[in-house]
Write a protein that holds these residues in place. Sequence first.
Motif, PDB file in Angstrom:
ATOM      1  N   LYS A 196       0.808  -1.206   0.000  1.00  0.00           N
ATOM      2  CA  LYS A 196       0.000   0.000   0.000  1.00  0.00           C
ATOM      3  C   LYS A 196       0.848   1.267   0.000  1.00  0.00           C
ATOM      4  CE  LYS A 196      -3.939  -2.133   2.360  1.00  0.00           C
ATOM      5  NZ  LYS A 196      -4.831  -2.066   3.547  1.00  0.00           N
ATOM      6  N   SER A 197       2.078   1.175   0.486  1.00  0.00           N
ATOM      7  CA  SER A 197       2.913   2.364   0.577  1.00  0.00           C
ATOM      8  C   SER A 197       4.376   2.005   0.334  1.00  0.00           C
ATOM      9  CB  SER A 197       2.768   3.026   1.960  1.00  0.00           C
ATOM     10  OG  SER A 197       3.288   2.172   2.963  1.00  0.00           O
ATOM     11  N   ARG A 198       5.168   3.033   0.025  1.00  0.00           N
ATOM     12  CA  ARG A 198       6.600   2.838  -0.185  1.00  0.00           C
ATOM     13  C   ARG A 198       7.261   2.356   1.111  1.00  0.00           C
ATOM     14  NH1 ARG A 198      10.281   5.701  -3.247  1.00  0.00           N
ATOM     15  NH2 ARG A 198       8.747   5.474  -4.918  1.00  0.00           N
ATOM     16  N   GLU A 245       6.002   0.567   3.520  1.00  0.00           N
ATOM     17  CA  GLU A 245       5.688  -0.847   3.747  1.00  0.00           C
ATOM     18  C   GLU A 245       6.587  -1.747   2.898  1.00  0.00           C
ATOM     19  OE1 GLU A 245       1.896  -3.965   3.401  1.00  0.00           O
ATOM     20  OE2 GLU A 245       1.646  -1.820   2.936  1.00  0.00           O
ATOM     21  N   SER A 247      14.617   3.898   1.478  1.00  0.00           N
ATOM     22  CA  SER A 247      13.905   4.569   0.397  1.00  0.00           C
ATOM     23  C   SER A 247      14.877   5.191  -0.598  1.00  0.00           C
ATOM     24  CB  SER A 247      12.976   5.643   0.956  1.00  0.00           C
ATOM     25  OG  SER A 247      13.712   6.609   1.692  1.00  0.00           O
ATOM     26  N   PRO A 292       4.849   1.380  -5.308  1.00  0.00           N
ATOM     27  CA  PRO A 292       4.062   2.425  -4.630  1.00  0.00           C
ATOM     28  C   PRO A 292       4.908   3.659  -4.398  1.00  0.00           C
ATOM     29  CG  PRO A 292       4.663   0.682  -3.083  1.00  0.00           C
ATOM     30  CD  PRO A 292       5.053   0.191  -4.442  1.00  0.00           C
ATOM     31  N   GLN A 293       4.287   4.830  -4.507  1.00  0.00           N
ATOM     32  CA  GLN A 293       5.011   6.075  -4.328  1.00  0.00           C
ATOM     33  C   GLN A 293       4.941   6.524  -2.877  1.00  0.00           C
ATOM     34  OE1 GLN A 293       6.809   7.381  -6.932  1.00  0.00           O
ATOM     35  NE2 GLN A 293       6.130   5.456  -7.859  1.00  0.00           N
ATOM     36  N   ALA A 294       5.875   7.413  -2.494  1.00  0.00           N
ATOM     37  CA  ALA A 294       5.909   7.932  -1.133  1.00  0.00           C
ATOM     38  C   ALA A 294       4.685   8.804  -0.872  1.00  0.00           C
ATOM     39  CB  ALA A 294       7.184   8.737  -0.911  1.00  0.00           C
ATOM     40  N   GLY A 295       4.156   8.761   0.367  1.00  0.00           N
ATOM     41  CA  GLY A 295       2.969   9.524   0.717  1.00  0.00           C
ATOM     42  C   GLY A 295       3.269  10.989   0.972  1.00  0.00           C
ATOM     43  N   SER A 320       4.579   4.667  10.231  1.00  0.00           N
ATOM     44  CA  SER A 320       4.019   4.521   8.881  1.00  0.00           C
ATOM     45  C   SER A 320       3.548   5.886   8.392  1.00  0.00           C
ATOM     46  CB  SER A 320       2.834   3.552   8.892  1.00  0.00           C
ATOM     47  OG  SER A 320       1.751   4.103   9.623  1.00  0.00           O
ATOM     48  N   GLU A 321       3.212   5.949   7.125  1.00  0.00           N
ATOM     49  CA  GLU A 321       2.693   7.192   6.564  1.00  0.00           C
ATOM     50  C   GLU A 321       1.357   7.553   7.202  1.00  0.00           C
ATOM     51  OE1 GLU A 321       2.619   7.000   2.340  1.00  0.00           O
ATOM     52  OE2 GLU A 321       4.605   6.100   2.232  1.00  0.00           O
ATOM     53  N   GLU A 322       0.565   6.518   7.544  1.00  0.00           N
ATOM     54  CA  GLU A 322      -0.725   6.769   8.176  1.00  0.00           C
ATOM     55  C   GLU A 322      -0.542   7.462   9.525  1.00  0.00           C
ATOM     56  OE1 GLU A 322       0.193   3.984   6.785  1.00  0.00           O
ATOM     57  OE2 GLU A 322      -1.167   3.874   5.059  1.00  0.00           O
TER      58      GLU A 322
END
Length: 585
Positions: free
Chosen positions: A178-180, A182, A191, A224-227, A248-250
């Motif tokens: 779902k995310s970079r 992860e 990254s 997936p791209q960075a948020g 996490s980004e969340e």
Amino acid sequence: EHSAAQLGSASSVRAPHLHIGSVSARSWRERSAAMGKKAAEKKEEPKPKVAEAVDEGPLDEETAKDLAQYDLLPRITPFLDRHFVINMLNDARICGIYKAEDVTRAVLDVCYETLLPHDDVLGWVEEMYTNISEPVPAKWEEHKETLLESFQESEDKVMPLLKILEEEKKVEKIQGFKSRAEMCDEFEIGSDVVEELPRYAKKLFDAGKYDVSLKLLKYYMNMPQAGTAFFVIQHLGSGELEGERFASEEDAEKAYKRYEGELRAEQGKQEKGAADASKAVLLTDNDFGERSFFGRNRDRILDMRVWWEKEQARKQAVDEAGDRQLIWGSLAAAILWGSSDACDEAVTETAKMIVKMDEHLENSKAPKREVLLHRTWLLHWTLFAIFRLDNTEAKVLDFFLSEKSLSIISLSCPHLFRYVGACLILHKRLKHIVKDTVWIIHHEAVSYSDPITRFLLALYTEMDYDEAQGELQRCEQVCKADYFLKPHWQEFQENARLHIFESYCRIHQCINIQMIAEKLNMEAEEAELWIVKLIQNAKLDARIDSEKSRVVMTKAPPNVYQQVIEKTKNLAFRSTMLVSNLEKS
């Protein structure tokens, strides 16, 4: 002969910022071979080129001057990547339109920024300087070492990710993240390693490994791209929190939203005239360390919601520009791969990337002027897909000859009408758009005109067959001087004669073979044989009267459906104009 200085600053060609490096080194050959192994297994036997240009050797000075008047190299090169320019300059040096010494200097200038796809780069450079009777400058040796060192550093940095990409199961797993963050946590890589992949692909691209470069770029585009949260932190320069404080980004996004509420509470108390605004609730040091991060930016972030939206918009702009660079890089790699190897996969990838770039620009929020520039670049790159690859997919032709593309050509690059006309002649399936497209060429004749466009105008607008015959003879010079049309002259001549014959038959029922031979610039016997083959292959409803030496055409009954289409084609436009005129009255 031309001077290479007329090539329109070929040594400083503007590229569309393909951030994909440089070099040919033995250290990466074994490793890159593994990446391209599966593609090589799928390759079929190389197919011969559809039409190869005949190398007639250098031209004499008078012939070179005649051909130079039709040369479009100075107009085209400013819109091409330097790898395309190198190929075109080499072709110009061989054919003799430009002075060989000037072209050699231009090639060396273009090539200096990158090492060429040769095993012995300095040997190749030495040979080039020998041709112009000059010693090799010492800067080339130093430059080679610098580029090799840069390449090795990039390769070492990205190697953990390359090993992951060699395993099918892990590659399939990438699309499920779902995310970079992860993905990086799962594979235990940073990254920065992921961000190095397109730069390493650029270095492979400059080294001539176009197929491997394309594969790596496709892998990167599927990741997936960075948020937005990580993007904002990176732009604010907070190394303290990046990847450490936020799990996490969340979590990072929740922290931003939480701080927004607290800031609003503080502002509310100030508006109510609270005696001590400092009592407003703030985040504690234990909440992801926001106090230290946001405290340093407190004066800068007065309205968190507006600021957050601006940061999101900025990230979208950066992502859009990054996606555009990746598509440009993939398109360049696919074209050059298809040019060097007879590969159907390269043709398919080229068509796919052209359509993808068209869709990207269609949805782009960039300024219209910038979109116009990129579309102009794309139309020039499409020439390689149409004229220099073994096959041309229908969707590429449809894009190049679409109403929007013709509008762009009229605005920014009218010289491309030469290739619009060439497409109409070379591709028989485009008969249904010849009439409308020639009408556009007729209206743009003031901006650009050459024997190819004049041939079509003489044939379909003026119905002057003598003029069409004369222009067709001059078309041979145009094709010999043109990098894209040179391999297609025989096919061009054959199809042009077919256009003349069909147009002549449309208004005559009986045609004298001697007369049509003159129109086609052929001998009578040769013309009769050509017409016989044409009747057999095209299944024309005609017969040859040998006694009277003429061709008798049988008129086909009018097609009712086609008549309805012609009558109603502009119905919507005419209705709009009628309503507009009624409103004015």
